[in-house]
Motif scaffolding. Structure first.
Motif, short mmCIF file in Angstrom:
data_model
loop_
_atom_site.label_atom_id
_atom_site.label_comp_id
_atom_site.label_asym_id
_atom_site.label_seq_id
_atom_site.Cartn_x
_atom_site.Cartn_y
_atom_site.Cartn_z
N ILE A 259 0.84 -1.21 0.00
CA ILE A 259 0.00 0.00 0.00
C ILE A 259 0.87 1.25 0.00
O ILE A 259 0.66 2.18 -0.79
N PHE A 260 1.89 1.29 0.86
CA PHE A 260 2.80 2.44 0.90
C PHE A 260 3.58 2.56 -0.41
O PHE A 260 3.86 3.67 -0.88
N LEU A 261 3.95 1.43 -0.98
CA LEU A 261 4.70 1.45 -2.24
C LEU A 261 3.88 2.12 -3.34
O LEU A 261 4.39 2.97 -4.08
N LEU A 262 2.61 1.75 -3.46
CA LEU A 262 1.75 2.36 -4.48
C LEU A 262 1.50 3.84 -4.17
O LEU A 262 1.40 4.66 -5.09
N PHE A 263 1.42 4.19 -2.91
CA PHE A 263 1.26 5.60 -2.53
C PHE A 263 2.46 6.42 -2.97
O PHE A 263 2.32 7.50 -3.56
N LEU A 264 3.66 5.90 -2.73
CA LEU A 264 4.89 6.60 -3.13
C LEU A 264 4.99 6.71 -4.64
O LEU A 264 5.47 7.73 -5.17
N LEU A 265 4.54 5.69 -5.34
CA LEU A 265 4.56 5.75 -6.81
C LEU A 265 3.61 6.83 -7.31
O LEU A 265 3.91 7.56 -8.26
N GLY A 266 2.45 6.92 -6.68
CA GLY A 266 1.50 7.96 -7.05
C GLY A 266 2.07 9.35 -6.83
O GLY A 266 1.81 10.27 -7.62
N LEU A 267 2.86 9.52 -5.78
CA LEU A 267 3.47 10.82 -5.50
C LEU A 267 4.41 11.28 -6.61
O LEU A 267 4.65 12.47 -6.78
N ASP A 268 4.95 10.31 -7.36
CA ASP A 268 5.95 10.63 -8.38
C ASP A 268 5.36 10.70 -9.79
O ASP A 268 6.11 10.80 -10.75
N MET A 269 4.03 10.63 -9.91
CA MET A 269 3.41 10.63 -11.23
C MET A 269 2.44 11.79 -11.37
O MET A 269 1.64 12.04 -10.48
N GLN A 270 2.51 12.46 -12.50
CA GLN A 270 1.58 13.54 -12.78
C GLN A 270 0.31 12.98 -13.41
O GLN A 270 0.37 12.09 -14.27
N PRO A 271 -0.87 13.48 -13.02
CA PRO A 271 -2.14 12.93 -13.53
C PRO A 271 -2.24 12.92 -15.05
O PRO A 271 -2.74 11.96 -15.64
N LYS A 272 -1.79 13.98 -15.71
CA LYS A 272 -1.89 14.04 -17.17
C LYS A 272 -1.05 12.95 -17.83
O LYS A 272 -1.49 12.31 -18.79
N ALA A 273 0.17 12.75 -17.30
CA ALA A 273 1.04 11.72 -17.85
C ALA A 273 0.44 10.33 -17.64
O ALA A 273 0.52 9.45 -18.50
N LEU A 274 -0.18 10.13 -16.47
CA LEU A 274 -0.78 8.83 -16.17
C LEU A 274 -1.94 8.55 -17.13
O LEU A 274 -2.08 7.43 -17.63
N TRP A 275 -2.77 9.53 -17.40
CA TRP A 275 -3.90 9.33 -18.29
C TRP A 275 -3.44 8.94 -19.69
O TRP A 275 -3.98 8.04 -20.32
N ALA A 276 -2.41 9.63 -20.18
CA ALA A 276 -1.88 9.31 -21.51
C ALA A 276 -1.31 7.90 -21.54
O ALA A 276 -1.47 7.16 -22.52
#
Length: 391
Positions: A65-82
């Protein structure tokens, strides 16, 4: 000393992990292998010094759970959607191929149709923990790989939720109701994202701006936010991992995100050691001979076919050949979800004990071998070679 206490179990696990890790480093082996080997040695099917695997597994799950949280912190929403738009094609075709592979092997060795279908379903997924734990995040070249990997793993996560719900529905004999629940859960995903964004904008960021000089407050707020959104996701029928990732993305654009990421890494590693220990401790080597041949064949197919399939599918969506091979090998194993599917299907009496053992054996063998392949050949934070070590 109470051998059944959590404190004594932690003493054995972390002292043993330090000893096994020392041996692994001296012999130039991946640290993940040391933690899994420790579980096999002192777990219920080894020396039986640590027995309460349910508790340790649940605690270790917090690391993911913490690992996925940290990954989310390093990703911008626009880049993720693309990235998600590109990943959808790869996820759909690859999952179909891997399910057919698992189904075919099970049928070849005389398993029933339902056994074979569940074995095939368990082979569709790749390991979030292996893929992400071994991925450098501060190297520019690997940021794009990270985005693609997260997109694929999140889509697989959603697919795994569907599979688990269908298994539970089959066990209860109410497939129509379960189908409605699956639809409602998937529909709740954008609502969870919107709710998280509003909470961050109007509650979380104002609190951080007002009390940012109190570092322990920021630390507690981050943990509470991560676990809180994870629990809301579970209530909506999604997974805690999806909730944690959305929690991270929702504050990724804030300057405080990198401070939170740095401070949560030691906590994440603490729980991940428990997770890998529970993986090794869960497997009964004494029963392996019952499914040895099909498990070895299926493991070989997973380790060879998955990288090839990912390579050609990624090349088909205009990714570079080197990146496609890199990502293919990083995702070339079965998943923690495979173990969960085996557990749920066995508990619901949907598959035979041999089919469950086949899934477990294949998953653990591929986790072990894949870790070796990645650590010894690709840049990772825990590489033995200085040339390949990247944070």
């Amino acid at each position: 000393m109470d051998a059944s206490s959590v404190t004594f179990s932690f003493f054995l696990i972390f002292t043993g992990a330090a000893l096994f890790a020392s041996v692994a480093l001296y012999t130039r082996q991946p640290l993940i292998i040391a933690y899994i080997a420790l579980g096999a040695c002192i777990g219920p099917y080894g020396l039986s010094l640590v027995k309460d695997l349910k508790l340790l597994s649940d605690i270790g799950h917090i690391g993911i759970i913490f690992l996925l949280f940290l990954l989310g912190l390093d990703m911008q929403p626009k880049a993720l959607w693309a990235t998600l738009r590109k990943s959808t094609v790869v996820a759909v075709f690859s999952s179909t191929i891997f399910m057919a592979m698992g189904y075919g092997v099970a049928i070849l060795f005389g398993f029933g149709n339902l056994d074979a279908l569940i074995v095939g379903a368990a082979m569709m997924f790749s390991s979030t923990i292996i893929g992400i734990k071994l991925l450098p995040t501060t190297v520019l070249h690997h940021r794009h790989i990270g985005e693609l990997m997260i997109g694929l793993l999140l889509l697989q996560d959603l697919l795994a939720i569907v599979v688990l719900m269908l298994l539970l529905g089959a066990a209860n004999g109410d497939g129509e109701t379960m189908g409605v629940e699956v639809g409602l859960s998937l529909a709740s995903l954008p609502l969870l994202g919107l709710g998280a964004w509003l909470a961050v904008k109007y509650v979380l960021l104002p609190l951080i701006a007002r009390f940012d000089r109190f570092h322990e407050y920021i630390f507690l707020l981050a943990i509470g936010w991560c676990l809180g959104v994870a629990e809301v996701a579970v209530m909506l029928g999604l997974s805690a991992e999806i909730g944690a990732f959305i929690a991270g993305i929702s504050i990724a654009t804030s300057p405080i995100s990198q401070y939170i990421a740095v401070n949560l890494k030691p906590l994440r590693d603490f729980f991940l050691i428990l997770f890998f220990f529970s993986v090794g401790a869960r497997f009964d080597l004494g029963l392996l001979q019952q499914v040895l041949v099909p498990a070895l064949l299926l493991s070989a197919l997973v380790l060879t076919l998955k990288p090839v399939v990912y390579r050609f599918l990624l090349k088909g969506v205009s990714e570079k050949r080197v990146l496609a091979w890199d990502l293919g090998f990083r995702l070339g194993q079965a998943s923690e979800f495979s173990l969960l599917i085996a557990y749920v299907a066995t508990s619901a009496a949907l598959i035979s004990e041999q089919a469950s053992l086949l899934i477990q054996a294949t998953t653990i063998v591929t986790l072990l071998v894949s870790s070796y392949i990645v650590v010894l050949n690709y840049p990772t934070p825990i590489a033995i070679s200085d040339r390949l070590r990247r944070d």
